[in-house]
Motif scaffolding. Structure first.
Motif, mmCIF file in Angstrom:
data_model
loop_
_atom_site.group_PDB
_atom_site.id
_atom_site.type_symbol
_atom_site.label_atom_id
_atom_site.label_comp_id
_atom_site.label_asym_id
_atom_site.label_seq_id
_atom_site.Cartn_x
_atom_site.Cartn_y
_atom_site.Cartn_z
ATOM 1 N N ALA B 47 0.847 -1.198 0.000
ATOM 2 C CA ALA B 47 0.000 0.000 0.000
ATOM 3 C C ALA B 47 0.880 1.245 0.000
ATOM 4 N N GLY B 51 0.844 4.099 -2.709
ATOM 5 C CA GLY B 51 0.378 5.404 -2.215
ATOM 6 C C GLY B 51 1.191 6.578 -2.727
ATOM 7 N N GLU B 56 -4.818 7.354 -1.304
ATOM 8 C CA GLU B 56 -4.879 6.318 -0.257
ATOM 9 C C GLU B 56 -6.108 5.414 -0.380
ATOM 10 N N GLU B 57 -7.265 6.050 -0.474
ATOM 11 C CA GLU B 57 -8.502 5.281 -0.473
ATOM 12 C C GLU B 57 -8.563 4.362 -1.694
ATOM 13 N N LYS B 60 -6.477 1.313 -1.124
ATOM 14 C CA LYS B 60 -7.231 0.323 -0.335
ATOM 15 C C LYS B 60 -8.147 -0.494 -1.233
ATOM 16 N N GLN B 61 -8.877 0.210 -2.090
ATOM 17 C CA GLN B 61 -9.799 -0.487 -3.002
ATOM 18 C C GLN B 61 -9.027 -1.409 -3.950
ATOM 19 N N GLU B 62 -7.865 -0.955 -4.354
ATOM 20 C CA GLU B 62 -7.062 -1.719 -5.301
ATOM 21 C C GLU B 62 -6.639 -3.054 -4.703
ATOM 22 N N ASP B 64 -7.898 -4.647 -1.893
ATOM 23 C CA ASP B 64 -8.887 -5.408 -1.112
ATOM 24 C C ASP B 64 -9.570 -6.479 -1.966
ATOM 25 N N THR B 67 -13.583 -7.598 0.671
ATOM 26 C CA THR B 67 -14.814 -6.833 0.925
ATOM 27 C C THR B 67 -15.708 -6.854 -0.314
ATOM 28 N N TYR B 128 -11.951 10.938 -4.258
ATOM 29 C CA TYR B 128 -11.023 10.488 -3.228
ATOM 30 C C TYR B 128 -9.775 11.372 -3.187
ATOM 31 N N GLN B 239 -9.561 -1.056 -8.922
ATOM 32 C CA GLN B 239 -10.387 0.047 -8.423
ATOM 33 C C GLN B 239 -11.362 0.530 -9.504
#
Lengths: 463, 463
Positions: B47, B51, B56-57, B60-62, B64, B67, B128, B239
């Motif tokens: 990350a 980054g 950042e957000e 995270k999506q990239e 994960d 979820t 974002y 993402q």
């Protein structure tokens, strides 16, 4: 983003809520618009005379000032379902940007490949031509929206379509031309060698880049000199206003569905087809004494037919081959300055709108083009849609009215017509983006030259 | 026109029915797509490493893969309301034209100013960036749809937007460039003097017209060398697939509303963002064993990543500055023939789609461009919408499948993604209209050259 409870961003009608008939505003006018005259006899044009150029059914619609509703044939309703209902959009983002208490709505007609409302009448005119057993239709186009719309309608119905495109547009807007060809239309730069009038003009002015007046003359000649063809026109005529009433009928149905009553209704006006269509059912209520609205027609300061024109009989085209129409006119020889970017460059105005304006039922404003593009750019950035320069005239005045509300604190409901998109107008946007766009307002002398061409006969004095 | 009872031409969801969360297909995949690798260490990208380039957000999506649903922030939902829900259209006219018993639907993503589905991810990525307190974002654009979409999103949020546009497109598509400028973006022809890599390339190849790979390198450098900027990308990444799931979620909600279950789902595939978004919720059902569909990815025969590519780790760009992604690839040095008209010219494919294809869950077809434009023109004439060349790849195969149904008598329900409009692609249409369009299929030797550039390391053998 503040969103009013229960008012969505976009109001779409259900298919079952779509209008099944067009509304003929003239039926509710006590004083009717003046009839078309034969320029030679100065007598009203007969159905027979008009039938040589236009389809029979369209001639009926053109001349009928009494029938309030014309059922929309099923095949046209089917076609409408492909791109209609168009959305009535609540301009939440524009409202926030302006920090105005006004509630702004716009009826967006640009979500179809022609990029404008023109398709509403194109499919109707093509349908009646097909129904009469004709082989095809001819027309002229300048900027190309009307030609594109007609090409689409003809492709759908399997009808031949010949478009005379003003030569300068043909060369400067090759994309528009190519869209029409993709829809199977034959596109000819005008003036051309394919007609007698074209050959004559080319002989007299070998280097000419053409004009709408000349393209009309060629299209009419092509229609009348060939078996199985008729000429069709995208604005000004009563039949076109009738078909475009679908815009206003849908708008009214959408507003009624949410219990919204507009205070101000705004539209841009060139020949008047969009404005006439948008306001038709609302103006009908007003004429019948049921409601009271403020109607505003917006025109370019460089081509100010309503705000500075004369109310008189005049030719509909530069070449003076058409019947005479009573309308607010700058003279059929008037040509707006070359720096004029958008459409709305027609010298006259629909007879119906002219009569309403003369009766004081319709206001008119003229706006300068840099102010129009400022409004267009702001609108694009907050509402996402890149508007056509024509449509942006209405945006300009809608913003002006909303800013007045900000001063007075009034929560007026403003509805305006967003007639189309500007994807093929990027040359004008580029000029604006580069700070190279200028304004032009004709002088009284400029206008006097145009007025001098208005035909003189008893009862047609202009001063 | 035969219209099925209770099935309208266009299915629009109500605002209240619009998806409130994006769907992450990877959560339902038992075998996950391979992670991005750092090309120097050959270890998965962290990350922190990502980054430096991405928000950042979005990182995270990239990363994960667990979820299943990511709530869509309210501000993005508001923006979506301006141009979504997009219509799910029943292609009644196309069905009649083909005389097929198949029922054809298409999800039309072209009714916004970017002209494509790209806006769905552009607004998310810009949001974002804004949320992280950044000043702006940088990106590259080729044909211009992604650049336009990002410009629109940034204008809406008041974010700075720097677009590196492949020089040849910058010059040949001045209208696209001007739309971006109208939305306030700074558009630079690439390669340019504004970056070190640009200056280096210009020195080595003074006459170069640029490439997407070079534009990516410049955009990344511009983002990482300036305080408050990050780089954003319009396809390929996980993402982007996540944001584009809005297409499939809306499609599924619209079909469910009318009790329709598709048999075949078809989408064009370049980097895979549209196809991945369209099929996501349907593929999820399939992975969970709830339903069974046929999924077809359509790619150009001139750039056949899935049908003729290798499944291996490769660079995402020509300049080899990005991490390595495991995907079906033609090699990052592969460049489709100059006669190739549309987009879909990417050498690789989203890792998620590549993995699904490798598992046999997704079929792929390659089609030649003249066959694609034939389908596009027929579609335009009967359905009214002028499709983008990219989208027309899906039309071609939808028509092929419908014609098979005609032979077999099967009443299959076919759904395809119509990603955008072709208003800015008229040069290609002109070529086709004039009969000057040709096809190109790379030889095995052509492909071998591209494959030779795929990095070699243990576990990445391609044959």
């Amino acid at each position: 983003m503040k969103q009013e409870k229960n008012i969505p961003y976009k109001i779409y009608l259900e298919e079952s809520e779509m209008p099944k008939a067009w509304y003929n505003l003239r039926a509710d006018m006590k004083k009717k618009p003046a009839p078309l005259l034969n320029p030679e006899t100065l007598e009203p044009m007969t159905a027979e005379e008009l039938g040589a150029v236009f389809c029979e059914e369209l001639v009926k619609q053109e001349l009928d000032t009494e029938t309030a509703y014309f059922p929309i044939p099923q095949e046209i309703q089917d076609f409408y379902k492909m791109y209609r209902p168009s959305p009535l959009v609540r301009a939440y983002c524009l409202e926030e940007k302006l920090q105005t208490p006004a509630k702004i709505y716009y009826k967006f007609e640009g979500n179809n490949t022609s990029g404008s409302h023109k398709l509403n009448s194109a499919i109707a005119q093509a349908y009646y031509a097909k129904n009469q057993g004709l082989k095809g239709v001819t027309t002229e186009t300048g900027a190309g929206q009307w030609g594109t719309a007609l090409s689409m309608a003809c492709a759908y119905l399997g009808l031949d379509c010949k478009v005379y495109m003003v030569k300068v547009s043909y060369e400067q807007k090759p994309f528009r031309r190519e869209v029409m060809r993709t829809y199977g239309a034959e596109v000819t730069p005008s003036p051309s060698e394919t007609t007698a009038i074209g050959r004559k003009i080319l002989e007299e002015h070998p280097g000419t880049t053409g004009s709408l007046g000349c393209a009309i003359s060629e299209a009419v000649e092509a229609a009348t000199s060939k078996e199985g063809y008729r000429y069709v026109l995208g604005s000004v005529l009563n039949q076109v206003m009738l078909h475009q009433s679908i815009i206003g009928l849908e708008t009214k149905a959408a507003l009624d569905k949410y219990g919204i009553t507009p205070d101000v209704i705004i539209g841009c006006a060139g020949g008047g087809s969009n404005l006439g269509g948008l306001i038709a059912p609302f103006m009908g209520e007003q004429l019948r004494g049921e409601k009271n609205y403020q109607f505003i027609a917006v025109e370019p300061a460089s081509c100010p037919s309503l705000t500075r024109g004369k109310y008189a009989y005049d030719f509909c085209d530069t070449g003076k081959v058409t019947p005479l129409a009573k309308m607010y006119t700058l003279g059929s020889g008037f040509i707006p300055s070359a720096n004029h970017a958008g459409g709305l460059r027609y010298h006259g105005m629909s007879s119906t709108l002219s009569e309403l304006y003369d009766q004081g039922l319709l206001e008119a404003r003229s706006v300068e083009q840099t102010a129009v593009f400022e409004a267009a750019k702001m609108f694009a950035q907050v509402e996402g849609i890149l508007p056509a320069p024509e449509s942006s005239h209405a945006i300009r005045v809608a913003i002006d009215e909303a800013m007045k509300c900000k001063e007075t604190g009034e929560e007026k409901t403003i509805v305006f017509g967003l007639t189309g998109t500007g994807y093929f107008d990027m040359v004008a946007y580029e000029k604006f983006n580069n700070g190279e766009m200028t304004d032009y307002i004709p002088t009284d002398e400029d206008l006097a030259q145009g007025f001098a061409g208005i035909p003189k006969f008893e009862g047609n004095e202009i001063d």
